[in-house]
Write a protein that holds these residues in place. Structure first.
Motif, mmCIF file in Angstrom:
data_model
loop_
_atom_site.group_PDB
_atom_site.id
_atom_site.type_symbol
_atom_site.label_atom_id
_atom_site.label_comp_id
_atom_site.label_asym_id
_atom_site.label_seq_id
_atom_site.Cartn_x
_atom_site.Cartn_y
_atom_site.Cartn_z
ATOM 1 N N PRO A 24 -5.113 11.028 -1.209
ATOM 2 C CA PRO A 24 -3.758 10.698 -1.666
ATOM 3 C C PRO A 24 -2.702 11.422 -0.834
ATOM 4 C CG PRO A 24 -5.195 11.320 -3.501
ATOM 5 C CD PRO A 24 -5.918 11.687 -2.240
ATOM 6 N N LEU A 32 -1.610 7.386 -4.727
ATOM 7 C CA LEU A 32 -2.757 8.067 -5.330
ATOM 8 C C LEU A 32 -4.012 7.205 -5.336
ATOM 9 C CD1 LEU A 32 -0.985 9.762 -8.389
ATOM 10 C CD2 LEU A 32 -1.405 10.700 -6.115
ATOM 11 N N LYS A 81 4.532 7.690 -3.270
ATOM 12 C CA LYS A 81 3.358 8.493 -3.607
ATOM 13 C C LYS A 81 2.182 7.536 -3.766
ATOM 14 C CE LYS A 81 3.733 11.789 -6.642
ATOM 15 N NZ LYS A 81 3.875 12.493 -7.963
ATOM 16 N N ASP A 96 -0.865 4.521 -9.616
ATOM 17 C CA ASP A 96 -1.672 4.601 -8.389
ATOM 18 C C ASP A 96 -0.787 4.544 -7.157
ATOM 19 O OD1 ASP A 96 -3.840 4.725 -10.003
ATOM 20 O OD2 ASP A 96 -4.823 2.912 -9.275
#
Length: 424
Positions: free
Chosen positions: A385, A380, A378, A367
């Motif tokens: 996102p 998510l 990153k 995540d």
């Protein structure tokens, strides 16, 4: 005349012990019984002076000085009257028994902290005649209640510092934006239901700003009331590139997420450190006991982060602060995140890089992923996102847990909330 049977019944119904109920009965008698000084004392002053041992903790005139400071310089001018009506909504035809139970229920609703009742009472103390509030006004009220809570019981206070703190124009942009997003009205004014839903979903500890205030006002922090989670604003002991004077309201936003995130914060790690890497981060974490708060500032003017245990084997939750504030729990079988190191992800240039990921239980994709040398991340777990370069990465540790606290898996709820207050 209140009977022992009635007191026991109220104790079972509202979860106050007999000593606490005795104090509330004193409050009731002082409020509803005519006295010569009644016109001179405000509702908050009457509540504060009903505690039988109040002068054991503060000098004779200091209690009234603190109340005057709160009423005249910190809280909105109409707060006292709205507060009284919210706790004791008298119509004029109630019996003594009814007014007593009304006050017990009102104080109980205040002291529930992270509940619909407490959030609703905060709203009632801020709402306009049309039954709505401005998002910025109710968030500002919560912040000021957290200040007043400490003013009431700190052995010594610096009046000038308190006044500067309460008048400081903090930017609660993330909180205000997230609350406004949940508002369907065209004028963006907030209803009670919207505020309650937002509080439970995005900042589940914000109701404890009222709980702590009433707890300290009525019981002077001497109650054993088990439902109260003390609210404490964070205090940074080290410099920060993430939390600046311009956005220090973000610290309040984070402390509204869980009862164990207030107090003194010590910076444990920063991406500005020489040879910063996940290996160095793990080495620094090994020297700390207790929860850690990590924050990531990215080049899209976003501020995200999370809370993890000191060994960074699992995370309690993730969060976003800017441009909107909200807490995020894992959507797996458990609400915590599992942390895995030395995993590989593809960066924004299509190249494989190693780093650390936060995984929901059973999840195959992290995540949240942070590259090994904190160059990019990153995210998510957000509704939208993104992958972005990192401008600053910091990890903070709470210097000490309050006595008797031990962390549970979910949401950092503590087994014992023993108030521990530092002088201002």
């Amino acid at each position: 005349m209140t009977s022992l049977q009635q007191i026991r019944g109220w104790s079972e119904k509202y979860h106050f012990d007999e000593g606490e109920l005795e104090i509330i009965l004193r409050c009731h008698n002082s409020v509803v019984s005519p006295k010569e000084q009644e016109d001179k004392e405000s509702f908050m002053s009457v509540l504060a002076h009903s505690f039988p041992y109040v002068f054991f903790f503060l000098p004779a005139d200091e209690v009234q000085n603190r109340i005057s400071l709160i009423e005249n310089h910190i809280l909105p001018k109409d707060f006292g009257e709205k507060f009284k009506n919210a706790i004791l909504p008298l119509k004029g035809n109630e019996t003594e028994k009814e007014t007593v139970e009304m006050m017990i229920k009102g104080i109980s609703n205040c002291c529930k902290g992270d509940s619909e009742e407490t959030l609703g009472l905060i709203f009632d103390c801020c709402s306009d005649s049309d039954g709505t509030v401005e998002a910025k006004d109710i968030i500002q009220l919560c912040y000021k209640l957290s200040i007043c809570s400490q003013v009431l019981i700190s052995p010594k206070i610096d009046r000038d510092h308190v006044l500067a703190l309460s008048s400081q124009s903090l930017d609660f942009h993330g909180l205000t934006t997230s609350l406004s997003y949940m508002t369907k009205a065209k004028n963006k004014k907030v209803t009670k239901k919207t505020f309650i839903d937002w509080g439970k979903k995005c900042v589940p500890h914000i109701g404890s700003t009222m709980a702590g205030f009433v707890h300290n006002l009525v019981f002077h922090a001497k109650s054993s009331h088990s439902r109260i989670s003390p609210f404490t604003n964070p205090e940074l002991l080290d410099s920060s590139k993430v939390f600046t004077e311009q956005n220090s309201g973000n610290l309040f936003a984070i402390s509204c997420m869980s009862p164990d995130l207030g107090g003194k914060w010590r910076r444990l790690f920063s991406s500005d450190m020489k040879d910063s890497s996940i290996a160095l981060l793990e080495k620094r974490m090994a020297q700390h006991v207790g929860p850690t708060i990590f924050v990531i500032k990215v080049d899209s003017n976003r501020l995200i982060g999370g809370v993890a245990e000191s060994g960074w084997k699992f995370g309690y939750f993730l969060f976003e602060i800017e441009p909107t504030t909200r807490i995020h729990h894992s959507k797996g079988a458990t609400t915590k995140y599992f942390v895995k190191h030395n995993i590989e992800q593809i960066n924004i240039h299509g190249e494989p890089v190693n780093g650390t990921g936060f995984f929901a239980n059973g999840g195959k994709t992290p995540d949240l992923f942070v590259s090994e040398h904190f160059h990019w991340c990153k995210a998510l777990f957000l509704d939208i996102p993104f992958t972005s370069k990192i401008e600053a990465f910091e990890v903070w540790g709470i210097e000490e847990l309050r006595e008797g606290q031990s962390l549970k898996e979910v949401g950092l709820k503590t087994e014992l909330h023993a108030p521990h207050h530092h002088p201002q």
